[in-house]
Design a protein around this motif. Structure first.
Motif, PDB file in Angstrom:
ATOM      1  N   GLN A   9       1.993  -2.015   3.294  1.00 39.71           N
ATOM      2  CA  GLN A   9       1.366  -2.757   4.396  1.00 39.71           C
ATOM      3  C   GLN A   9       2.082  -4.083   4.656  1.00 39.71           C
ATOM      4  O   GLN A   9       2.384  -4.790   3.700  1.00 39.71           O
ATOM      5  CB  GLN A   9      -0.068  -3.107   4.037  1.00 39.71           C
ATOM      6  CG  GLN A   9      -0.954  -1.933   3.769  1.00 39.71           C
ATOM      7  CD  GLN A   9      -2.343  -2.410   3.401  1.00 39.71           C
ATOM      8  OE1 GLN A   9      -3.024  -3.023   4.204  1.00 39.71           O
ATOM      9  NE2 GLN A   9      -2.743  -2.154   2.181  1.00 39.71           N
ATOM     10  N   SER A  11       0.938  -6.845   5.215  1.00 43.53           N
ATOM     11  CA  SER A  11      -0.186  -7.779   5.147  1.00 43.53           C
ATOM     12  C   SER A  11       0.212  -9.099   4.492  1.00 43.53           C
ATOM     13  O   SER A  11      -0.639  -9.897   4.105  1.00 43.53           O
ATOM     14  CB  SER A  11      -1.326  -7.122   4.354  1.00 43.53           C
ATOM     15  OG  SER A  11      -0.807  -6.466   3.207  1.00 43.53           O
ATOM     16  N   ASN A  18       5.061  -5.380  -5.587  1.00 40.52           N
ATOM     17  CA  ASN A  18       5.357  -4.277  -4.658  1.00 40.52           C
ATOM     18  C   ASN A  18       6.734  -3.690  -4.945  1.00 40.52           C
ATOM     19  O   ASN A  18       6.928  -2.478  -4.864  1.00 40.52           O
ATOM     20  CB  ASN A  18       5.330  -4.750  -3.194  1.00 40.52           C
ATOM     21  CG  ASN A  18       3.976  -5.230  -2.727  1.00 40.52           C
ATOM     22  OD1 ASN A  18       3.835  -6.328  -2.222  1.00 40.52           O
ATOM     23  ND2 ASN A  18       2.944  -4.414  -2.910  1.00 40.52           N
ATOM     24  N   ILE A 187       1.976  -4.859 -11.971  1.00 43.10           N
ATOM     25  CA  ILE A 187       2.243  -6.277 -12.193  1.00 43.10           C
ATOM     26  C   ILE A 187       0.989  -7.075 -11.852  1.00 43.10           C
ATOM     27  O   ILE A 187       0.347  -6.831 -10.832  1.00 43.10           O
ATOM     28  CB  ILE A 187       3.450  -6.734 -11.328  1.00 43.10           C
ATOM     29  CG1 ILE A 187       4.681  -5.861 -11.626  1.00 43.10           C
ATOM     30  CG2 ILE A 187       3.759  -8.209 -11.542  1.00 43.10           C
ATOM     31  CD1 ILE A 187       5.135  -5.860 -13.070  1.00 43.10           C
ATOM     32  N   LYS A 196      -4.599  -7.760 -10.194  1.00 38.74           N
ATOM     33  CA  LYS A 196      -3.281  -7.272  -9.762  1.00 38.74           C
ATOM     34  C   LYS A 196      -2.589  -8.314  -8.885  1.00 38.74           C
ATOM     35  O   LYS A 196      -3.243  -9.013  -8.115  1.00 38.74           O
ATOM     36  CB  LYS A 196      -3.541  -5.973  -9.011  1.00 38.74           C
ATOM     37  CG  LYS A 196      -2.536  -5.527  -7.997  1.00 38.74           C
ATOM     38  CD  LYS A 196      -2.943  -4.182  -7.435  1.00 38.74           C
ATOM     39  CE  LYS A 196      -3.211  -4.260  -5.940  1.00 38.74           C
ATOM     40  NZ  LYS A 196      -2.119  -3.825  -5.109  1.00 38.74           N
ATOM     41  N   MET A 197      -1.272  -8.439  -9.020  1.00 39.17           N
ATOM     42  CA  MET A 197      -0.521  -9.319  -8.133  1.00 39.17           C
ATOM     43  C   MET A 197      -0.607  -8.742  -6.723  1.00 39.17           C
ATOM     44  O   MET A 197      -0.316  -7.573  -6.520  1.00 39.17           O
ATOM     45  CB  MET A 197       0.941  -9.414  -8.581  1.00 39.17           C
ATOM     46  CG  MET A 197       1.763 -10.366  -7.737  1.00 39.17           C
ATOM     47  SD  MET A 197       3.508 -10.458  -8.227  1.00 39.17           S
ATOM     48  CE  MET A 197       3.450 -11.508  -9.649  1.00 39.17           C
ATOM     49  N   SER A 198      -1.030  -9.565  -5.740  1.00 31.16           N
ATOM     50  CA  SER A 198      -1.209  -9.083  -4.369  1.00 31.16           C
ATOM     51  C   SER A 198      -0.578 -10.032  -3.381  1.00 31.16           C
ATOM     52  O   SER A 198      -0.721 -11.251  -3.518  1.00 31.16           O
ATOM     53  CB  SER A 198      -2.693  -8.992  -4.031  1.00 31.16           C
ATOM     54  OG  SER A 198      -3.196  -7.759  -4.404  1.00 31.16           O
ATOM     55  N   LYS A 199       0.056  -9.459  -2.365  1.00 35.80           N
ATOM     56  CA  LYS A 199       0.730 -10.307  -1.368  1.00 35.80           C
ATOM     57  C   LYS A 199      -0.263 -11.101  -0.532  1.00 35.80           C
ATOM     58  O   LYS A 199       0.082 -12.118   0.047  1.00 35.80           O
ATOM     59  CB  LYS A 199       1.660  -9.477  -0.480  1.00 35.80           C
ATOM     60  CG  LYS A 199       1.005  -8.337   0.273  1.00 35.80           C
ATOM     61  CD  LYS A 199       2.021  -7.625   1.145  1.00 35.80           C
ATOM     62  CE  LYS A 199       2.175  -6.166   0.817  1.00 35.80           C
ATOM     63  NZ  LYS A 199       0.979  -5.347   0.932  1.00 35.80           N
ATOM     64  N   SER A 200      -1.528 -10.639  -0.452  1.00 38.17           N
ATOM     65  CA  SER A 200      -2.492 -11.386   0.362  1.00 38.17           C
ATOM     66  C   SER A 200      -3.356 -12.324  -0.492  1.00 38.17           C
ATOM     67  O   SER A 200      -4.347 -12.851  -0.008  1.00 38.17           O
ATOM     68  CB  SER A 200      -3.372 -10.413   1.144  1.00 38.17           C
ATOM     69  OG  SER A 200      -4.100  -9.616   0.243  1.00 38.17           O
TER      70      SER A 200
HETATM   71  N1  AQP Z   1       0.818  -5.694  -8.442  1.00 39.18           N
HETATM   72  C1  AQP Z   1       1.394  -4.520  -8.240  1.00 39.18           C
HETATM   73  N2  AQP Z   1       2.060  -3.903  -9.245  1.00 39.18           N
HETATM   74  C2  AQP Z   1       2.644  -2.704  -9.053  1.00 39.18           C
HETATM   75  N3  AQP Z   1       2.620  -2.047  -7.857  1.00 39.18           N
HETATM   76  C3  AQP Z   1       1.971  -2.633  -6.844  1.00 39.18           C
HETATM   77  N4  AQP Z   1       1.755  -2.257  -5.561  1.00 39.18           N
HETATM   78  C4  AQP Z   1       1.046  -3.214  -4.939  1.00 39.18           C
HETATM   79  N5  AQP Z   1       0.784  -4.230  -5.775  1.00 39.18           N
HETATM   80  C5  AQP Z   1       1.336  -3.893  -6.969  1.00 39.18           C
HETATM   81  C6  AQP Z   1       2.240  -1.016  -4.970  1.00 39.18           C
HETATM   82  O1  AQP Z   1       2.886  -1.356  -3.749  1.00 39.18           O
HETATM   83  C7  AQP Z   1       2.710  -0.299  -2.818  1.00 39.18           C
HETATM   84  C8  AQP Z   1       2.342  -0.823  -1.461  1.00 39.18           C
HETATM   85  O2  AQP Z   1       1.163  -1.500  -1.486  1.00 39.18           O
HETATM   86  P1  AQP Z   1       0.411  -1.841  -0.128  1.00 39.18           P
HETATM   87  O3  AQP Z   1       1.026  -2.986   0.522  1.00 39.18           O
HETATM   88  O4  AQP Z   1       0.333  -0.627   0.744  1.00 39.18           O
HETATM   89  O5  AQP Z   1      -1.039  -2.141  -0.590  1.00 39.18           O
HETATM   90  P2  AQP Z   1      -1.588  -2.844  -1.843  1.00 39.18           P
HETATM   91  O6  AQP Z   1      -1.476  -1.944  -3.035  1.00 39.18           O
HETATM   92  O7  AQP Z   1      -2.958  -3.305  -1.479  1.00 39.18           O
HETATM   93  O8  AQP Z   1      -0.589  -4.070  -2.067  1.00 39.18           O
HETATM   94  P3  AQP Z   1      -0.944  -5.609  -2.121  1.00 39.18           P
HETATM   95  O9  AQP Z   1       0.314  -6.354  -2.335  1.00 39.18           O
HETATM   96  O10 AQP Z   1      -2.064  -5.856  -3.083  1.00 39.18           O
HETATM   97  O11 AQP Z   1      -1.409  -5.855  -0.631  1.00 39.18           O
HETATM   98  P4  AQP Z   1      -2.721  -6.543  -0.117  1.00 39.18           P
HETATM   99  O12 AQP Z   1      -2.724  -7.914  -0.732  1.00 39.18           O
HETATM  100  O13 AQP Z   1      -2.580  -6.591   1.370  1.00 39.18           O
HETATM  101  O14 AQP Z   1      -3.900  -5.712  -0.548  1.00 39.18           O
HETATM  102  C9  AQP Z   1       1.690   0.673  -3.405  1.00 39.18           C
HETATM  103  O15 AQP Z   1       2.393   1.821  -3.861  1.00 39.18           O
HETATM  104  C10 AQP Z   1       1.096  -0.083  -4.563  1.00 39.18           C
HETATM  105  O16 AQP Z   1       0.724   0.783  -5.635  1.00 39.18           O
END
Ligand code: AQP
Length: 331
Positions: A9, A11, A18, A187, A196-200
């Motif tokens: 995403q 996002s 990621n 991560i 979990k480490m998240s971009k948002s």
């Molecule tokens: N912390 C993480 N460690 C390992 N893998 C991760 N992924 C996300 N965070 C981690 C993997 O990245 C892929 C794409 O993720 P996404 O953007 O579709 O949604 P997400 O998992 O919700 O990622 P974010 O960064 O946490 O986004 P936001 O903050 O918008 O919710 C997936 O394959 C995921 O497993």
């Protein structure tokens, strides 16, 4: 060649989470599979996004996919909203999915808790994911542990749809298998190793973005939480923060965790963090160079245009089979 599909995403700017959990595996898979990778902009609007930022982040993510090593000669790279079949198929899927199945999804429960108003899109998110997968006849889907439940929903849907509508001997929809990465590390946030480490993440100190500059990376690693133990050891259960830093260190250098522990066991957090920060900077600098070359280029636009044409071609074939199965429109 079997087909795989996966998306990220836009996002925010992708984090090294990621990269380690998804993007690096995509790069490894591109020689073995017919790959479709996409920028999941439709998924990102299940929670509010700012228009200008979203547009920028879509192209940032596209350029990053290429900068980390995806080869446009090998993979189809496209923007989800440029393939209308995703929404059309998602509607058909929603009409055949009990609400209870969607309400049980843990990611829905987690994200819904954080919103004042829960939109229908947040609940229906997994049906769009089902659509992403089935449209490309994907045999395998690279998934992290957090996405396994959604893949199970896809597999159940495919069984239901095929049982009900497939004619004798017809492959109506392909049932996908999960492709779990061998070293599928999750991560964690640099500020809270239980999250979990998240971009948002609203606290930017919790993540390292793939576009953070060298000084920002150094500062974020310096302020990463550790613990009060004197030595460095890999113990994810009891010392998750240090284990997380070791996993990141190992992922960006290719050095095993055992070797890192042997090297830094007695060195103290100062030296360990300093070397970790420099390792991340050394690894990310050439990625930044390629990113900046690509980001404003015509080449990036062309790659996305070709990707959208290819993706539409493939997705529309499946959509036609689905419409015919349901008796929609004219033959
Ligand atoms: N912390 C993480 N460690 C390992 N893998 C991760 N992924 C996300 N965070 C981690 C993997 O990245 C892929 C794409 O993720 P996404 O953007 O579709 O949604 P997400 O998992 O919700 O990622 P974010 O960064 O946490 O986004 P936001 O903050 O918008 O919710 C997936 O394959 C995921 O497993």
């Amino acid at each position: 060649m079997e087909t795989i599909i996966s998306g990220i995403q836009p996002s925010g700017i992708p984090t090294i989470g990621n990269y380690i959990g998804a993007m690096q595996h995509f790069v490894n898979l591109q020689d073995e599979y017919d790959c479709y990778f996409f920028i999941a902009d439709l998924h990102s609007i299940t929670v509010p996004q700012k228009k200008a930022e979203l547009r920028k982040q879509i192209l940032d993510l596209a350029a990053l996919y290429l900068a980390v090593g995806l080869d446009p000669e090998k993979v189809k790279l496209f923007i989800q909203s440029e393939v209308p079949a995703h929404c059309e198929a998602a509607w058909m899927i929603q009409c055949a999915t009990p609400i209870g199945e969607l309400e049980r999804m843990t990611q829905y429960k987690d994200k819904a808790q954080k919103q004042d108003t829960v939109n229908a899109g947040l609940l229906n998110y997994p049906t769009l994911m089902v659509s992403d997968i089935i449209l490309y006849d994907a045999a395998k889907v690279p998934v992290g542990a957090d996405q396994k439940q959604h893949l199970e929903l896809t597999r159940n849907f495919v069984d239901r749809f095929n049982n009900k509508y497939a004619q004798k001997g017809q492959t109506l929809l392909v049932k996908p298998e999960p492709l779990i990465a061998k070293n599928g590390a999750r991560i964690m946030s640099l500020q809270d190793p239980t999250k979990k480490m998240s971009k948002s993440d609203s606290n930017p100190k919790g993540f390292i973005s793939m576009l953070d500059d060298a000084d920002t990376i150094r500062k974020k690693i310096r302020s990463a939480v550790t613990d009060s133990e004197a030595t460095i050891a890999y113990d994810p259960e009891n010392r998750p923060a240090v284990a997380n830093l070791l996993t990141i260190f190992s992922s960006v250098t290719g050095i095993s965790i055992e070797t890192l522990v042997a090297t830094y066991e007695e060195s103290g957090y100062g030296t360990f963090k300093n070397d970790l920060a420099e390792a991340i900077v050394d690894w990310i600098t050439p990625i930044h160079e390629r990113f900046h070359q690509l980001r404003e280029s015509e080449e990036l636009q062309e790659i996305l245009t070709v990707g959208a044409i290819e993706a539409n071609k493939k997705a529309n074939k499946t959509l036609r089979r689905m419409k015919n199965a349901l008796g929609l429109g004219r033959k």
